[in-house]
Write an enzyme that holds these catalytic residues in place. Structure first.
Site, PDB file in Angstrom:
ATOM      1  N   LYS A 219       0.854  -1.297  -0.044  1.00 26.24           N
ATOM      2  CA  LYS A 219       0.046   0.185   0.195  1.00 26.24           C
ATOM      3  C   LYS A 219       0.705   1.357  -0.109  1.00 26.24           C
ATOM      4  CE  LYS A 219      -1.725   1.442   3.974  1.00 26.24           C
ATOM      5  NZ  LYS A 219      -1.380   3.040   4.452  1.00 26.24           N
ATOM      6  N   ASN A 220       1.767   1.174   0.861  1.00 29.35           N
ATOM      7  CA  ASN A 220       2.539   2.545   1.111  1.00 29.35           C
ATOM      8  C   ASN A 220       3.740   2.854  -0.032  1.00 29.35           C
ATOM      9  OD1 ASN A 220       1.163   3.150   3.408  1.00 29.35           O
ATOM     10  ND2 ASN A 220       2.796   2.465   4.927  1.00 29.35           N
TER      11      ASN A 220
ATOM     12  N   CYS B 202      -5.056   8.281  10.028  1.00 31.26           N
ATOM     13  CA  CYS B 202      -5.190   7.446  11.265  1.00 31.26           C
ATOM     14  C   CYS B 202      -5.266   8.240  12.302  1.00 31.26           C
ATOM     15  CB  CYS B 202      -4.145   6.506  11.466  1.00 31.26           C
ATOM     16  SG  CYS B 202      -4.181   5.015  10.026  1.00 31.26           S
TER      17      CYS B 202
ATOM     18  N   ARG C 156      -3.748  10.147   4.725  1.00 30.10           N
ATOM     19  CA  ARG C 156      -2.799  11.138   4.865  1.00 30.10           C
ATOM     20  C   ARG C 156      -1.888  11.217   3.490  1.00 30.10           C
ATOM     21  NH1 ARG C 156       0.461  14.443   8.025  1.00 30.10           N
ATOM     22  NH2 ARG C 156       2.646  13.670   7.952  1.00 30.10           N
TER      23      ARG C 156
ATOM     24  N   ASP D  60       4.450   0.468  12.114  1.00 27.66           N
ATOM     25  CA  ASP D  60       3.455  -0.132  11.598  1.00 27.66           C
ATOM     26  C   ASP D  60       3.177  -1.628  11.849  1.00 27.66           C
ATOM     27  OD1 ASP D  60       2.836   2.217  10.192  1.00 27.66           O
ATOM     28  OD2 ASP D  60       3.448   1.787   8.195  1.00 27.66           O
TER      29      ASP D  60
ATOM     30  N   ARG E  77       0.540  14.778  13.279  1.00 25.44           N
ATOM     31  CA  ARG E  77       1.163  14.364  12.046  1.00 25.44           C
ATOM     32  C   ARG E  77       1.355  15.724  11.023  1.00 25.44           C
ATOM     33  NH1 ARG E  77      -0.862   8.715   9.515  1.00 25.44           N
ATOM     34  NH2 ARG E  77       1.041   8.869   8.642  1.00 25.44           N
ATOM     35  N   PRO E  78       2.410  16.450  11.627  1.00 30.54           N
ATOM     36  CA  PRO E  78       2.647  17.618  10.803  1.00 30.54           C
ATOM     37  C   PRO E  78       3.254  17.282   9.574  1.00 30.54           C
ATOM     38  CG  PRO E  78       4.610  17.151  12.476  1.00 30.54           C
ATOM     39  CD  PRO E  78       3.358  16.068  12.607  1.00 30.54           C
ATOM     40  N   ILE E  79       3.388  18.522   8.588  1.00 27.47           N
ATOM     41  CA  ILE E  79       3.700  18.193   7.411  1.00 27.47           C
ATOM     42  C   ILE E  79       4.907  19.471   7.034  1.00 27.47           C
ATOM     43  CG2 ILE E  79       1.632  17.301   6.107  1.00 27.47           C
ATOM     44  CD1 ILE E  79       1.198  20.283   5.316  1.00 27.47           C
ATOM     45  N   ASP E  80       5.694  19.909   8.112  1.00 23.86           N
ATOM     46  CA  ASP E  80       6.361  21.004   8.194  1.00 23.86           C
ATOM     47  C   ASP E  80       7.814  20.493   7.122  1.00 23.86           C
ATOM     48  OD1 ASP E  80       6.801  19.276  10.253  1.00 23.86           O
ATOM     49  OD2 ASP E  80       8.681  20.144  10.572  1.00 23.86           O
TER      50      ASP E  80
ATOM     51  N   ARG F 219      -8.955  -0.270   4.538  1.00 23.50           N
ATOM     52  CA  ARG F 219      -7.941   0.815   3.917  1.00 23.50           C
ATOM     53  C   ARG F 219      -6.781  -0.047   3.682  1.00 23.50           C
ATOM     54  NH1 ARG F 219      -6.890   5.334   7.528  1.00 23.50           N
ATOM     55  NH2 ARG F 219      -5.438   5.680   5.833  1.00 23.50           N
TER      56      ARG F 219
HETATM   57  N1  EPU Z   1       6.983  14.267  10.946  1.00 24.69           N
HETATM   58  C1  EPU Z   1       7.343  15.490  11.228  1.00 24.69           C
HETATM   59  N2  EPU Z   1       7.203  16.549  10.091  1.00 24.69           N
HETATM   60  C2  EPU Z   1       6.691  16.255   8.962  1.00 24.69           C
HETATM   61  C3  EPU Z   1       6.410  14.744   8.565  1.00 24.69           C
HETATM   62  C4  EPU Z   1       6.511  14.023   9.577  1.00 24.69           C
HETATM   63  O1  EPU Z   1       7.713  15.934  12.253  1.00 24.69           O
HETATM   64  O2  EPU Z   1       6.664  16.920   8.125  1.00 24.69           O
HETATM   65  C5  EPU Z   1       7.153  13.293  12.031  1.00 24.69           C
HETATM   66  C6  EPU Z   1       5.969  12.397  12.322  1.00 24.69           C
HETATM   67  O3  EPU Z   1       4.976  13.134  12.994  1.00 24.69           O
HETATM   68  C7  EPU Z   1       6.523  11.185  12.797  1.00 24.69           C
HETATM   69  C8  EPU Z   1       7.875  10.907  11.902  1.00 24.69           C
HETATM   70  O4  EPU Z   1       7.818  12.392  11.316  1.00 24.69           O
HETATM   71  O5  EPU Z   1       6.776  11.412  14.174  1.00 24.69           O
HETATM   72  C9  EPU Z   1       7.646  10.037  10.818  1.00 24.69           C
HETATM   73  O6  EPU Z   1       6.805  10.168  10.202  1.00 24.69           O
HETATM   74  P1  EPU Z   1       6.560   9.949   8.616  1.00 24.69           P
HETATM   75  O7  EPU Z   1       6.542  11.383   7.812  1.00 24.69           O
HETATM   76  O8  EPU Z   1       7.681   9.336   8.128  1.00 24.69           O
HETATM   77  O9  EPU Z   1       5.242   9.236   8.269  1.00 24.69           O
HETATM   78  P2  EPU Z   1       4.368   9.277   6.916  1.00 24.69           P
HETATM   79  O10 EPU Z   1       5.243   9.428   5.767  1.00 24.69           O
HETATM   80  O11 EPU Z   1       3.187  10.377   6.969  1.00 24.69           O
HETATM   81  C10 EPU Z   1       4.312   6.862   6.523  1.00 24.69           C
HETATM   82  C11 EPU Z   1       3.382   5.661   6.367  1.00 24.69           C
HETATM   83  C12 EPU Z   1       2.793   5.433   7.662  1.00 24.69           C
HETATM   84  C13 EPU Z   1       3.827   5.106   8.574  1.00 24.69           C
HETATM   85  C14 EPU Z   1       4.965   6.131   8.617  1.00 24.69           C
HETATM   86  C15 EPU Z   1       6.183   5.737   9.597  1.00 24.69           C
HETATM   87  C16 EPU Z   1       2.537   5.974   4.087  1.00 24.69           C
HETATM   88  C17 EPU Z   1       1.089   6.233   3.425  1.00 24.69           C
HETATM   89  N3  EPU Z   1       2.290   6.036   5.430  1.00 24.69           N
HETATM   90  O12 EPU Z   1       3.761   8.063   6.970  1.00 24.69           O
HETATM   91  O13 EPU Z   1       2.149   4.248   7.655  1.00 24.69           O
HETATM   92  O14 EPU Z   1       3.621   4.760   9.866  1.00 24.69           O
HETATM   93  O15 EPU Z   1       5.427   6.374   7.365  1.00 24.69           O
HETATM   94  O16 EPU Z   1       7.008   4.634   9.068  1.00 24.69           O
HETATM   95  O17 EPU Z   1       3.573   5.771   3.534  1.00 24.69           O
HETATM   96  C18 EPU Z   1       0.402   2.841   7.949  1.00 24.69           C
HETATM   97  O18 EPU Z   1       0.360   2.262   6.779  1.00 24.69           O
HETATM   98  O19 EPU Z   1      -0.656   2.205   8.568  1.00 24.69           O
HETATM   99  C19 EPU Z   1       0.929   4.155   8.104  1.00 24.69           C
HETATM  100  C20 EPU Z   1       0.454   5.005   9.146  1.00 24.69           C
END
Ligand code: EPU
Length: 422
Positions: free
Chosen positions: A22-23, A116, A92, A309, A121-124, A401
């Site tokens: 999926k990811n 979820c 997300r 995960d 879950r910030p996007i900075d 999902r």
């Molecule tokens: N973070 C920040 N700023 C950002 C982005 C992330 O501080 O701009 C923090 C997050 O809050 C977290 C850490 O960095 O503490 C890691 O988050 P990451 O950005 O890696 O997560 P993501 O890319 O949004 C993907 C997977 C998630 C998985 C995480 C961690 C996808 C679609 N989602 O999310 O998968 O938990 O990486 O490995 O690829 C799931 O499949 O159930 C799922 C939640």
């Protein structure tokens, strides 16, 4: 909404086919926005999140065709550049359209993403990556408005408070493929899904090196072309079924699973006494009777560490270990909503900040529980498979999902599991 009913206690036996990841599939589908040509993407799992990404791409006026056998065909050009709240807020990974849109169309308006309930879950880092490439970002009425006349390669450090970010790396890497000059992403995510995305982009003509390391180098090209690509198998799905085989005392062959993608999980389970054999075309797990599982200390970390995960699923197993285990959640310190539901089934778990201290019990007992997020729900399914009596998991929308045909796959292994309307 459906509920899942499980009568626990059946050892799982047989072979299970691991679906596409999926990811990996979600950002790869978004990456097809980088070309007007046709992208044929194979091994895309049939999941609700994939349906959402199809809707988003269609809403951007891209042609998306779903063929039999898990193939998705995407053909540009996309006519629109605004990804609306109603779609984006449900998932997300929708934020992955931001990088490709601004790189290809020079403008993007994307609603803040949802996903979820696993804590903030910030996007900075996504915005930092794009701004580093010269994109001008504004936030207005819940939308990220990104504009750039020209993207320029740069050196960008993408580490945050919790380390690297998977999707921020994805967004920056995708945008950099069409930037002028060289981009170097430092502290890039090394997850197999990022490597798969890089390989997909390379198959479209992108020039990328260093993917799978924390330093990714991208030399921008003028245009990308169409491709035909196979998505990697899902390591979280594989890990989940590996645990299902392990805790039910079963014997399961995970066909297509790539052990190199989830070595931390394999290693931890071996430490717990589970027998795991790696083969060229998959992984075999031979389980244990529950009370002979050894306790363990687990810390979630970015790849190649133990994946967040898989945390909830591992917790269900450790609830039955012979002793005390500790799980420390270092990616999402609040990702513990499954703890109270496991408590209903007789688990002893004490939470202190990002640490869960688990005192193993001899058996879990079936109960009515609520699925709250995708992986928490998977953890509850595992607990239900091994619990005494009947477990009813309500609101299983989250499972659909992220797990393709979960109930069918488990039934085929001999589990007593079925779905009913609430
Ligand atoms: N973070 C920040 N700023 C950002 C982005 C992330 O501080 O701009 C923090 C997050 O809050 C977290 C850490 O960095 O503490 C890691 O988050 P990451 O950005 O890696 O997560 P993501 O890319 O949004 C993907 C997977 C998630 C998985 C995480 C961690 C996808 C679609 N989602 O999310 O998968 O938990 O990486 O490995 O690829 C799931 O499949 O159930 C799922 C939640």
């Amino acid at each position: 909404m459906d509920k899942l009913i499980i009568e626990g206690g059946k050892p799982l036996k047989g072979t299970i086919n691991i679906s596409g990841a999926k990811n990996a599939a979600l950002p790869i589908m978004a990456a097809s926005l980088l070309t007007d040509d046709t992208c044929v993407i194979n091994n895309v799992p049939a999941l609700r999140d994939v349906d959402t990404m199809v809707k988003i791409l269609r809403a951007l006026e891209t042609k998306v065709d779903r063929k039999k056998g898990n193939t998705v065909v995407i053909k540009g050009p996309c006519g629109k550049t605004r990804a609306i709240y109603n779609l984006v807020s449900t998932m997300r990974a929708s934020v992955c359209v931001l990088g490709p849109l601004v790189a290809k169309k020079h403008v993007a308006e994307v609603s803040f993403p949802g996903g979820c309930i696993i804590g903030p879950r910030p996007i900075d880092l996504h915005l930092k990556g794009l701004e580093g490439l010269g994109v001008e970002i504004k936030i207005k009425s819940g939308y990220i408005i990104a504009k750039a006349r020209k993207l320029k390669g740069a050196k960008i450090y993408l580490g945050g408070h919790f380390g690297s970010s998977v999707l921020a790396t994805a967004n920056t890497m995708m945008a950099a493929t069409l930037a002028e000059g060289v981009t170097i992403i430092e502290n890039a995510a090394c997850e197999p899904e990022i490597v798969d995305l890089a390989n997909f982009l390379i198959s479209m003509g992108a020039k990328i090196a260093g993917h799978s390391t924390p330093t990714i180098r991208i030399k921008g090209v003028r245009r990308l072309h169409g491709t035909n690509y196979n998505i990697i198998p899902d390591r979280v799905e594989a890990g989940t079924y590996m645990l299902a085989g392990a805790i039910t005392g079963g014997e399961v062959f995970l066909k297509n699973a790539k052990p190199a993608h989830f070595l931390a999980v394999i290693d931890k389970l071996r430490e717990c006494g589970v027998k795991i054999t790696e083969f060229k075309d998959g992984v075999k797990v031979k389980g244990l009777v529950a009370s002979s599982i050894k306790p363990a200390t687990v810390t979630t970390l970015p790849y190649p560490g133990f994946p967040t995960d898989m945390q909830a699923q591992m917790m269900s197993a450790l609830c039955l270990a012979d002793g005390i285990s500790v799980i420390t959640e270092k990616i999402y310190p609040e990702r513990f909503i499954h703890v109270s539901e496991l408590g209903r089934m007789g688990a002893h778990i004490f939470l202190e900040g990002p640490n869960a201290i688990i005192r193993g019990v001899k058996a879990l007992s079936g109960a009515d529980v609520m699925a709250s997020d995708l992986r928490a729900s998977a953890g509850l399914v595992l607990a239900g498979l091994v619990a005494k009596g009947k477990t009813q998991i309500h609101r299983i929308y989250h499972l659909d999902r992220g797990y393709e045909k979960l109930d069918n796959k488990l039934s085929n292994l001999g589990a007593k599991i079925w779905r009913e309307k609430e």
